[in-house]
Design a protein around this motif. Structure first.
Motif, PDB file in Angstrom:
ATOM      1  N   LYS A   1       0.836  -1.204   0.000  1.00 52.86           N
ATOM      2  CA  LYS A   1       0.000   0.000   0.000  1.00 52.86           C
ATOM      3  C   LYS A   1       0.873   1.257   0.000  1.00 52.86           C
ATOM      4  CE  LYS A   1      -4.262  -1.621   2.205  1.00 52.86           C
ATOM      5  NZ  LYS A   1      -5.059  -1.544   3.441  1.00 52.86           N
ATOM      6  N   LYS A   2       1.913   1.265   0.826  1.00 52.98           N
ATOM      7  CA  LYS A   2       2.826   2.412   0.878  1.00 52.98           C
ATOM      8  C   LYS A   2       3.579   2.566  -0.442  1.00 52.98           C
ATOM      9  CE  LYS A   2       3.399   2.326   5.870  1.00 52.98           C
ATOM     10  NZ  LYS A   2       4.247   1.938   7.004  1.00 52.98           N
ATOM     11  N   SER A   3       3.999   1.453  -1.012  1.00 47.14           N
ATOM     12  CA  SER A   3       4.709   1.489  -2.302  1.00 47.14           C
ATOM     13  C   SER A   3       3.805   2.032  -3.405  1.00 47.14           C
ATOM     14  CB  SER A   3       5.206   0.089  -2.684  1.00 47.14           C
ATOM     15  OG  SER A   3       6.132  -0.382  -1.747  1.00 47.14           O
ATOM     16  N   ILE A   4       2.565   1.604  -3.414  1.00 49.64           N
ATOM     17  CA  ILE A   4       1.609   2.089  -4.422  1.00 49.64           C
ATOM     18  C   ILE A   4       1.440   3.595  -4.297  1.00 49.64           C
ATOM     19  CG2 ILE A   4      -0.847   2.070  -5.063  1.00 49.64           C
ATOM     20  CD1 ILE A   4      -0.758  -1.016  -4.500  1.00 49.64           C
ATOM     21  N   LYS A   5       1.287   4.097  -3.068  1.00 51.57           N
ATOM     22  CA  LYS A   5       1.146   5.547  -2.856  1.00 51.57           C
ATOM     23  C   LYS A   5       2.395   6.292  -3.321  1.00 51.57           C
ATOM     24  CE  LYS A   5      -2.193   5.972   0.860  1.00 51.57           C
ATOM     25  NZ  LYS A   5      -2.441   6.291   2.255  1.00 51.57           N
ATOM     26  N   MET A   6       3.566   5.767  -2.982  1.00 55.26           N
ATOM     27  CA  MET A   6       4.817   6.416  -3.380  1.00 55.26           C
ATOM     28  C   MET A   6       4.969   6.445  -4.905  1.00 55.26           C
ATOM     29  SD  MET A   6       7.450   4.927  -0.478  1.00 55.26           S
ATOM     30  CE  MET A   6       8.869   5.341  -1.443  1.00 55.26           C
ATOM     31  N   LEU A   7       4.657   5.332  -5.555  1.00 58.01           N
ATOM     32  CA  LEU A   7       4.777   5.277  -7.013  1.00 58.01           C
ATOM     33  C   LEU A   7       3.753   6.188  -7.689  1.00 58.01           C
ATOM     34  CD1 LEU A   7       5.455   1.465  -7.381  1.00 58.01           C
ATOM     35  CD2 LEU A   7       7.027   3.306  -8.044  1.00 58.01           C
ATOM     36  N   GLU A   8       2.534   6.245  -7.148  1.00 59.75           N
ATOM     37  CA  GLU A   8       1.522   7.147  -7.703  1.00 59.75           C
ATOM     38  C   GLU A   8       1.969   8.600  -7.571  1.00 59.75           C
ATOM     39  OE1 GLU A   8      -1.938   5.843  -5.527  1.00 59.75           O
ATOM     40  OE2 GLU A   8      -2.574   4.512  -7.159  1.00 59.75           O
ATOM     41  N   ASN A   9       2.562   8.952  -6.426  1.00 58.72           N
ATOM     42  CA  ASN A   9       3.075  10.311  -6.229  1.00 58.72           C
ATOM     43  C   ASN A   9       4.229  10.606  -7.186  1.00 58.72           C
ATOM     44  OD1 ASN A   9       1.241  10.983  -4.224  1.00 58.72           O
ATOM     45  ND2 ASN A   9       2.581  10.331  -2.563  1.00 58.72           N
ATOM     46  N   ALA A  10       5.119   9.649  -7.360  1.00 57.54           N
ATOM     47  CA  ALA A  10       6.245   9.835  -8.281  1.00 57.54           C
ATOM     48  C   ALA A  10       5.742  10.030  -9.703  1.00 57.54           C
ATOM     49  CB  ALA A  10       7.189   8.637  -8.206  1.00 57.54           C
TER      50      ALA A  10
END
Length: 166
Positions: free
Chosen positions: A151-160
């Motif tokens: 979930k954290k990785s998905i948020k980080m990648l979406e932000n990137a």
């Protein structure tokens, strides 16, 4: 080893092939992914076979696998009997898609099914089942931790991805 005789495109394809092999894909699948990633347009099965120097049969089998895991798209063109393939570009998008597939295809179903399996194991009385239960309970804890990381990785990648569009 970088060869001065290779074009930049050939060097990029070689690099992408090696990267895909590190991810666990075989030589042919890795090469196909690299070729499709570097190609701005869709390619026919014949063209992919020609570029990889593998048989049409081997390429067709690899394409089915690559398509099934969601890395490429099959395209039919009007008035053509040929099948074409295309790969979306973007490492962040690629990573995001892979994590989402694992989250939806592995984490969520496992999270739903394991509690009832654990409950049934707790009814078992043998020493062996108690040891197995410890393994399964630990696996469940790891699934929950993986879910949080994903979930954290998905948020980080979406932000990137958003920041790159700016």
């Amino acid at each position: 080893m970088i060869s001065a005789l290779k074009s930049p495109k050939e060097e990029f394809i070689a690099l992408m092939t090696e990267n895909s092999k590190v991810e666990g894909l075989d030589e042919l699948s890795s090469k196909i992914i690299a070729i499709l990633y570097a190609e701005p347009n869709e390619l026919s099965l014949d063209e992919i076979a020609k570029r990889t120097r593998y048989s049409l049969s081997a390429v067709s089998t690899a394409m089915k696998f690559i398509e099934r895991i969601g890395l490429i798209k099959r395209i039919k063109k009007p008035k053509s009997r040929k099948v074409y393939f295309y790969m979306e570009k973007g490492m962040i998008r690629f990573s995001l898609d892979m994590i989402r597939r694992k989250y939806e295809g592995v984490i969520l179903p496992t999270k739903q099914r394991l509690p009832s399996i654990i409950k049934r194991y707790k009814r078992e009385k043998s020493e062996n089942s108690k040891n197995e239960l410890k393994i399964i309970e630990n696996y469940y804890k790891e699934v929950l931790a993986s879910e949080d990381i994903m979930k954290k990785s998905i948020k980080m990648l979406e932000n990137a991805k958003k920041n790159l569009k700016k």
